[in-house]
Motif scaffolding. Sequence first.
Motif: not given
Length: 487
Positions: A268-271, A281-284, A379-383, A425-428
């Motif tokens: 998920a993080h990679y994508l 990317s959504m965090e736990e 550009v942040l993808y894990r904000r 827009r979310l990858v999770s």
Amino acid sequence: MDERASDFARQPRALVVAAAGCGKTELLAKAVAACGSERQLVLTHTHAGVRVLRERLRELGVASQACRVETIDGFALRYAAGFPGVSQNRTPEPTAGCGWRQVRECCRRAFENRHVQHVFTRSYGGVFVDEYQDCTASQHKLLLRLAQLRPCRVVGDPLQGIFGFDRDDPLPDWPTEVTPEFKLLPALTEPHRWNREGTNRELGKWLTKVREVLQSGTGQVTLGNGAPVRWEQHSEPQTQAQVRSCFEAHRSCGPDRVVAVHNLAPQAHYLAKRLNGSYQSMEEVESKDLMKYCRRLEQASAMKRAACVVSAAAECIVSLPPQLRSISTALRQGRLPKKGKAVSECPELLVALNEVAQGTGFSKAAVCLDLIAQMPGVVLYRREPFRDLLKSCRLHDPAAGESLSKTAWRVRNSARRFGRCLPRRLVSRTLLVKGLEFDHAIVLDADGIEDAKNLYVALTRASKTLTVVSSTAALSATGTPAPRDNA
């Protein structure tokens, strides 16, 4: 629904089972509203779920003082920490699964005390629990203790019980341990999520049939034969088909909410990184990486500490701009660059990094992170972990004798009370988006989802369109959830 909600609210102890999208949260929210001015305790499992419930209650005109919405574990920690003498709580900042089990047991111990019982019964007229299928054995025992003190009404769906990853604290067996404890009311079966104006009625009908297949444990979910699903075939995981599907949804869905679901965290993080930050990317909940960054900063000194700041930022950024890359290279060599574009274009950052290396606090680390976020090309993808690390460094008070990790824990824990705001827009993963609704969903590597519960959760997140990326049009998922990281 209103009559059912009123009846539900009147029950001393009741359970309603409902499929995905059939109105569990709506029923619960309307039942809370039906309780009038008598204050209710409303519990769920995730930060995002807290926010959804609060928004729905606000829409129904339920005053904030008429209910308290929080996670089950947040409630357990609040009472365990609030009554340390009787609870014997020795875990003020739980992170691992065993820590939270201890907190729940401490909370349950506290409720053996009549003074704690008095505080609780004077505070709340009743209890509601959403997503009960995700209660572990220790949570179930705690909630049954509360049910002895106040009316307890719960909603859930066994087919969505995907939190059974803790071997030492498994999900209770519904037929023998859950349903006997409650009055079982008629199930909710109308797929409201797909019957509203602007949604996809055919998708709702198809998902009802999918549910029957998955519950039987013997059939296959077929994506062809007129299924109202867009199927994208790929020959191996993490191919361009996944990236292409996500970019197409990003371009075509306008302001609608889109989730791309992958069942494994690293992928998920990679994508999200491959999607150049167009998806976050959504965090736990525990945010293990945030805690990792904090420990590294605490343990490092001099230039290594400055290097840790840049390294933590780099793990949240799509790609480092050239100036930041040269700074990172120099820091790994134990120095700051003396010439080049980094010196001419990033003087403030270099000054701040030097102050990080020379100082003992973390406030300058927050300055560095803020400057990095403002750099052209960043550009942040894990904000979420980037923002929480910046906030933790800014809030940390060396004079208080508190570690940076403890400050970060408090920052994360605040979401247990205030909920979690999600990007459009979310990858999770299924563990993180269960109970949430999106306009569009893309299920990635769908034939890699090996258990029926996770597959059902993934397929039922979208109200308008569903895209499935897999190597085959026939999905088989019959097993039970395998152990995974905590959500």
